[in-house]
Design an enzyme around this catalytic site. Structure first.
Site, mmCIF file in Angstrom:
data_model
loop_
_atom_site.group_PDB
_atom_site.id
_atom_site.type_symbol
_atom_site.label_atom_id
_atom_site.label_comp_id
_atom_site.label_asym_id
_atom_site.label_seq_id
_atom_site.Cartn_x
_atom_site.Cartn_y
_atom_site.Cartn_z
ATOM 1 N N ILE A 153 -11.118 81.896 17.497
ATOM 2 C CA ILE A 153 -10.569 82.637 16.363
ATOM 3 C C ILE A 153 -9.588 83.651 16.952
ATOM 4 O O ILE A 153 -9.910 84.346 17.925
ATOM 5 C CB ILE A 153 -11.690 83.336 15.552
ATOM 6 C CG1 ILE A 153 -11.106 84.097 14.345
ATOM 7 C CG2 ILE A 153 -12.514 84.268 16.409
ATOM 8 C CD1 ILE A 153 -12.182 84.680 13.426
ATOM 9 N N SER A 154 -8.383 83.701 16.434
ATOM 10 C CA SER A 154 -7.348 84.580 16.994
ATOM 11 C C SER A 154 -7.712 86.042 16.820
ATOM 12 O O SER A 154 -8.459 86.421 15.913
ATOM 13 C CB SER A 154 -6.001 84.317 16.313
ATOM 14 O OG SER A 154 -5.542 83.017 16.571
#
Length: 229
Positions: A76-77
């Site tokens: 997940i960024s």
């Protein structure tokens, strides 16, 4: 070792008890302190529970300025990149949005909260199925999830006012460009696998495409179905 375990437990317990405070700190220190100025994007970043979209063992760090593993070799960024890409895309209520790379569903939830009708594609079946369940549980009703090859886009739902690609491609996918509506925008990381990519904004006007490089980024590879082992 006992002291480290105690500190970890304290951090974990504290994070679970006050996610709202952690979210507010994230917005204030990581987003507002930099160049995220869109008030609606800031509000959505506050309201979407990021800790629900990471693995349980990483929840103490869900609101930190870092990417986190979500399983199957995917991440997940970091919050800033999510906010920056979202602000750049400029989604308006009622627009049709395509996301490539559902992951845990966090970015889809953000786009949904902006009022878009979201179509999101995940090539890793286990992640896609988990994201479907998670988004349903959290009551994001305007998100459609498909398991499949993102390079094909979602032709029966095209054209799209906005397209966000959350994996790095070595070149612009022609199919996605064809599915971009007149006046539409696409944000995509472009560059060699294993190296630094350029986050790129593509706009379509009068049938022509314009490309603008925004910043250097690192993303997991945008793979095709044929690339899978």
């Amino acid at each position: 070792m006992l002291i480290l375990f105690f500190l970890f437990a304290m951090a974990k317990g504290g994070a679970q008890q006050d996610y709202a405070a952690l979210s507010e700190s994230m917005v204030r220190e990581q987003l507002e302190a930099r160049d995220i100025t869109d008030t609606l994007v800031l509000e959505v970043m506050r309201s979407v529970p990021r800790h629900e979209f990471v693995l349980k063992e990483y929840r103490p760090w869900a609101y930190n300025d870092r990417a986190l593993p979500i399983g199957e070799g995917q991440t997940i960024s970091q919050p800033y990149i999510v906010a920056y890409m979202t602000q750049t895309l400029g989604v308006q209520a009622g627009e049709r949005v395509l996301e490539i790379g559902t992951g845990s569903g966090y970015q889809a939830a953000i786009l949904s909260e902006l009022g878009g009708e979201v179509y999101t594609i995940e090539i890793v079946e286990t992640l896609g199925e988990e994201a479907k369940k998670r988004l349903k549980r959290l009551k994001y009703k305007n998100v459609n999830v498909r398991i499949g090859d993102g390079y094909n886009g979602w032709p029966e739902a095209a054209p799209f006012d906005a397209i966000m690609v959350t994996a790095g491609a070595e070149e612009l996918p022609e199919t996605l460009m064809e599915q971009l509506a007149e006046g539409g925008r696409m944000v995509i990381p472009i560059g060699p696998h294993g190296g630094v990519r350029q986050l790129t904004l593509i706009t379509r006007s009068n049938g022509k495409f314009k490309s603008e490089k925004l910043m250097a980024v690192r993303f997991v590879p945008f793979i095709r179905q044929s690339d899978k082992p």
